[in-house]
Write a protein that holds these residues in place. Structure first.
Motif, PDB file in Angstrom:
ATOM      1  N   TRP A  80     -28.279   3.649 -18.812  1.00 52.74           N
ATOM      2  CA  TRP A  80     -28.600   2.992 -17.544  1.00 52.74           C
ATOM      3  C   TRP A  80     -27.663   1.828 -17.261  1.00 52.74           C
ATOM      4  O   TRP A  80     -27.282   1.600 -16.117  1.00 52.74           O
ATOM      5  N   MET A  81     -27.297   1.084 -18.293  1.00 55.96           N
ATOM      6  CA  MET A  81     -26.381  -0.029 -18.071  1.00 55.96           C
ATOM      7  C   MET A  81     -25.003   0.476 -17.657  1.00 55.96           C
ATOM      8  O   MET A  81     -24.348  -0.125 -16.791  1.00 55.96           O
ATOM      9  N   PHE A 138     -28.425  -8.670 -26.127  1.00 59.69           N
ATOM     10  CA  PHE A 138     -29.736  -8.776 -25.483  1.00 59.69           C
ATOM     11  C   PHE A 138     -29.912 -10.155 -24.845  1.00 59.69           C
ATOM     12  O   PHE A 138     -30.386 -10.268 -23.703  1.00 59.69           O
ATOM     13  N   ASN A 139     -29.536 -11.203 -25.552  1.00 62.70           N
ATOM     14  CA  ASN A 139     -29.689 -12.561 -25.021  1.00 62.70           C
ATOM     15  C   ASN A 139     -28.814 -12.783 -23.780  1.00 62.70           C
ATOM     16  O   ASN A 139     -29.235 -13.435 -22.817  1.00 62.70           O
ATOM     17  N   LEU A 140     -27.604 -12.214 -23.816  1.00 64.69           N
ATOM     18  CA  LEU A 140     -26.730 -12.318 -22.638  1.00 64.69           C
ATOM     19  C   LEU A 140     -27.322 -11.572 -21.443  1.00 64.69           C
ATOM     20  O   LEU A 140     -27.361 -12.095 -20.323  1.00 64.69           O
ATOM     21  N   VAL A 164     -19.434  -8.173 -20.903  1.00 65.84           N
ATOM     22  CA  VAL A 164     -19.282  -8.631 -22.283  1.00 65.84           C
ATOM     23  C   VAL A 164     -20.433  -8.111 -23.133  1.00 65.84           C
ATOM     24  O   VAL A 164     -20.232  -7.601 -24.250  1.00 65.84           O
ATOM     25  N   ALA A 165     -21.657  -8.221 -22.600  1.00 62.50           N
ATOM     26  CA  ALA A 165     -22.829  -7.750 -23.338  1.00 62.50           C
ATOM     27  C   ALA A 165     -22.752  -6.251 -23.589  1.00 62.50           C
ATOM     28  O   ALA A 165     -23.106  -5.775 -24.675  1.00 62.50           O
ATOM     29  N   THR A 166     -22.287  -5.489 -22.599  1.00 59.79           N
ATOM     30  CA  THR A 166     -22.153  -4.042 -22.780  1.00 59.79           C
ATOM     31  C   THR A 166     -21.101  -3.738 -23.838  1.00 59.79           C
ATOM     32  O   THR A 166     -21.260  -2.797 -24.637  1.00 59.79           O
ATOM     33  N   GLY A 167     -20.019  -4.522 -23.885  1.00 57.75           N
ATOM     34  CA  GLY A 167     -19.020  -4.360 -24.940  1.00 57.75           C
ATOM     35  C   GLY A 167     -19.604  -4.621 -26.317  1.00 57.75           C
ATOM     36  O   GLY A 167     -19.289  -3.913 -27.287  1.00 57.75           O
TER      37      GLY A 167
END
Length: 425
Positions: A52-53, A111-113, A161-164
């Motif tokens: 989904w992301m 997750f936090n990002l 960045v979070a997805t990376g």
């Protein structure tokens, strides 16, 4: 009467929420070692969240083919809901699995990002929410003095960045990257979305020139932009485009603006009537022509909607600067039977009276322009008794649009025969 847009929008939701995750689910479910059965459901949650992301990132590239089918506002709504849903599943994944070392660390950072950016975006990028909650809208106005639009866009990009981090997180899990079919799906989808986003950022933009900038009314500017004879734009009546000013700091991120004129008829010139609502738009009055402008577009579904409906009677309801995209639309509908309702807060806010004076000479055009709101009866009494041949387009503030959609549907106009293009994203 069901129209193609309804089908396309429904299929988009179905495809993104259910069909896109299927290859991920199928390949990981069949290849997951039995020793991890206790965590199987949580692992599937994480897999769906990642798919989904990726879909949300792809939607952020504004794919033109999808815009013409369902509209950019619907795409951005999908983008937001997908992201929130993915974070929810990521939480279930996080609490239902065990990991350690860099695998755990990267997962926690991601997750936090995601969570921080989501909370930030609910204030600054979720106009559908702030338009319904005045308190939140006021908070946004206060905070925008510090967190300007360009900074907000960069904060939102932390999702990349979070997805990376998640991409590396998956690669570090030995029993996952041992599942070859899943890794083929995972890598193919990740590379496709990364390439799509990279092309979105580096693709050539149409280099145009701001040739005129005049004040139409208090806090309202008209910009005229000259396009090169050869350009990459695909424009139609009712469209909007994204403008950037590459030589002006703080104005290098694209902002959407609707086109006043029919882009096919004015010798490669585009006109825009823009109210100074935000930090970007308030600065437009200060720009002295000539000035370089980059243009990307066009986007929008107003013309597609009217073409698909093929109405016997077209009703237009517009308020303030929300009239802008509908002006170019009606300029092109020379033989369409049209009733146009247009209101503004003041007489100065009733834009381009000369256009309405010219259109009133058409045998099938009637306009009602006034200061202040139309009553429900003002418009309902002008609707044809037979609703099946009717199409309604609305332009203006989100609250106004919600009101008229509610009134019209309560009085026999099917929702599929009403179109409103929201600028609340």
């Amino acid at each position: 009467m069901l129209k193609r847009h309804n089908y396309a929008l429904g299929l988009a939701w179905l495809g993104i929420f259910f069909l896109i995750p299927l290859p991920f689910i199928q390949t990981i479910a069949t290849g997951l070692p039995a020793i991890y059965n206790d965590e199987r459901l949580a692992i599937l949650y994480g897999t769906i969240a990642y798919s989904w992301m990726l879909a949300a990132i792809y939607l952020s590239t504004r794919p033109r083919w999808l815009d013409r089918l369902i509209g950019l506002p619907e795409m951005y709504m999908l983008h937001g809901i997908l992201s929130i849903a993915a974070i929810g599943l990521a939480y279930l994944h996080k609490t239902g699995t065990t990991s350690n070392g860099w695998t755990e660390r990267l997962g926690d950072w991601a997750f936090n990002l995601f969570l921080a950016v989501m909370l930030y975006s609910l204030i600054f990028l979720a106009g559908w929410l702030t338009s319904r909650l005045p308190v939140l809208a006021q908070i946004k106005t206060w905070l925008e003095k510090v967190f300007h639009q360009e900074l907000t866009i960069w904060v939102h990009r932390l999702n990349l960045v979070a997805t990376g981090f998640i991409f590396i997180h998956v690669l570090l899990i030995s029993y996952i990257h041992a599942i070859t079919p899943f890794m083929i799906v995972f890598m193919t989808a990740s590379i496709f979305v990364a390439a799509s986003y990279l092309w979105f950022k580096i693709q050539p933009k149409t280099a145009a020139q701001l040739v005129a900038n005049r004040t139409l009314a208090p806090n309202l500017q008209e910009l005229t932009i000259q396009l090169p004879a050869r350009n990459r734009l695909t424009l139609q009546a009712g469209d909007f485009v994204f403008l950037t000013f590459p030589d002006i700091p703080g104005m290098r991120e694209g902002h959407p603006f609707s086109i006043v004129n029919d882009p096919r008829q004015d010798h490669h010139q585009l006109r825009f009537a823009i109210r100074g609502d935000g930090d970007f738009t308030r600065r437009l009055a200060e720009i002295v022509p000539p000035q370089r402008v980059a243009v990307v577009g066009g986007f929008g579904r107003y013309l597609n909607f009217v073409t698909e409906q093929q109405p016997q009677q077209l009703v237009v309801i517009a308020g303030g600067t929300g009239v802008v995209p509908l002006l170019s639309l009606i300029a092109q509908q020379t033989t369409q039977a049209t009733t146009f309702f247009y209101n503004g807060h003041t007489a100065a806010n009733l834009l381009y009276p000369e256009l309405f004076a010219a259109w009133q000479k058409r045998p099938s055009f009637t306009a009602y322009r006034q200061v202040g709101r139309f009553s429900d009866d003002d418009i309902l009494h002008q609707l044809p008794a037979e609703r099946r041949g009717l199409a309604v387009v609305i332009g203006g503030p989100a609250g106004m649009a919600r009101h008229w959609i509610k009134v019209l549907t309560a009085n026999g106009v099917p929702r599929g025969q009403i179109y409103y293009e929201a600028f609340t994203w």
